[in-house]
Design an enzyme around this catalytic site. Structure first.
Site, PDB file in Angstrom:
ATOM      1  N   ARG A  64       0.945  -1.230   0.120  1.00 50.44           N
ATOM      2  CA  ARG A  64      -0.155   0.201  -0.117  1.00 50.44           C
ATOM      3  C   ARG A  64       0.870   1.171   0.002  1.00 50.44           C
ATOM      4  O   ARG A  64       0.382   2.223  -0.447  1.00 50.44           O
ATOM      5  CB  ARG A  64      -0.921  -0.027   1.207  1.00 50.44           C
ATOM      6  CG  ARG A  64      -2.095  -0.932   0.788  1.00 50.44           C
ATOM      7  CD  ARG A  64      -2.986  -1.082   2.081  1.00 50.44           C
ATOM      8  NE  ARG A  64      -2.479  -1.709   3.276  1.00 50.44           N
ATOM      9  CZ  ARG A  64      -2.071  -3.046   3.507  1.00 50.44           C
ATOM     10  NH1 ARG A  64      -2.561  -4.163   2.546  1.00 50.44           N
ATOM     11  NH2 ARG A  64      -1.288  -3.415   4.501  1.00 50.44           N
ATOM     12  N   GLU A 101       6.289 -10.513  14.506  1.00 51.95           N
ATOM     13  CA  GLU A 101       5.906 -11.301  15.732  1.00 51.95           C
ATOM     14  C   GLU A 101       6.548 -12.509  15.840  1.00 51.95           C
ATOM     15  O   GLU A 101       6.660 -13.130  16.969  1.00 51.95           O
ATOM     16  CB  GLU A 101       4.177 -11.058  15.798  1.00 51.95           C
ATOM     17  CG  GLU A 101       3.581 -11.516  17.028  1.00 51.95           C
ATOM     18  CD  GLU A 101       2.201 -11.290  17.192  1.00 51.95           C
ATOM     19  OE1 GLU A 101       1.592 -11.483  18.219  1.00 51.95           O
ATOM     20  OE2 GLU A 101       1.605 -10.543  16.091  1.00 51.95           O
TER      21      GLU A 101
END
Length: 181
Positions: A64, A101
């Site tokens: 994006r 993560e």
């Protein structure tokens, strides 16, 4: 015709619960991109502080950040540098690892994407934990670029990513923020 407000920008962003995992509220900017007035306002607000500052390149983070970065580059009459996931660029590259993560990944740019001393503005849609943005700043800096700022439409301040980028000495501009993850 009135310009949309920052609350209008926030309202133009769709929230998708439990994506990509339970408990996560995914902030989807595709609805903002599809709203011509909100998209124009977001780009104008990202550009405004940097007009006239002789920005040479806009570095947009996949994917994006390509959409936003292209629009910002056009408005600032700057070149565009795609910051991509490893293995996607066809020419000689330099890369930078970053933590996720669960695990790690790498981003890269072409070796000749920026020149020493060039003023670069980093652009992406959202800053969460800041790992990708931090890696992009380090990568561009390693090539001698001066990263003048990092810009995002959305900040998730509870995750601390914008602060991580600021600790590198790079100012951060965000347009809206959402609490939580």
């Amino acid at each position: 015709m009135d310009r949309p407000s920052f609350s209008d920008l926030k309202n133009a962003i769709r929230t998708i619960p439990d994506h990509p995992a339970p408990g996560i509220l995914f902030r989807d900017i595709t609805t903002l991109l599809g709203d011509a007035r909100a998209f124009r306002r977001a780009v104008d607000e990202l550009v405004q502080p940097f007009a006239g500052l002789k920005i040479a390149k806009i570095a947009g983070i996949e994917a994006r950040g390509f959409i936003l970065g292209g629009a910002v580059a056009h408005q600032l009459s700057a070149g565009f540098v795609p910051v991509r996931k490893k293995g996607k660029l066809p020419f000689q590259t330099v890369s930078m690892p970053y933590s996720l993560e669960y695990g790690s990944d790498e981003i890269e740019v072409h070796k000749d994407a920026v020149s020493p001393g060039e003023r670069v503005l980093l652009v992406d849609d959202l800053v969460a934990t800041g790992g990708t943005a931090e890696a992009a700043v380090k990568l561009l800096s390693s090539l001698g670029a001066e990263v003048v700022a990092a810009c995002f439409i959305v900040d998730l301040p509870d995750l601390g990513g914008a602060d991580k980028v600021r600790r590198l000495g790079v100012p951060v501009r965000t347009l809206v923020s959402f609490e939580g993850h």
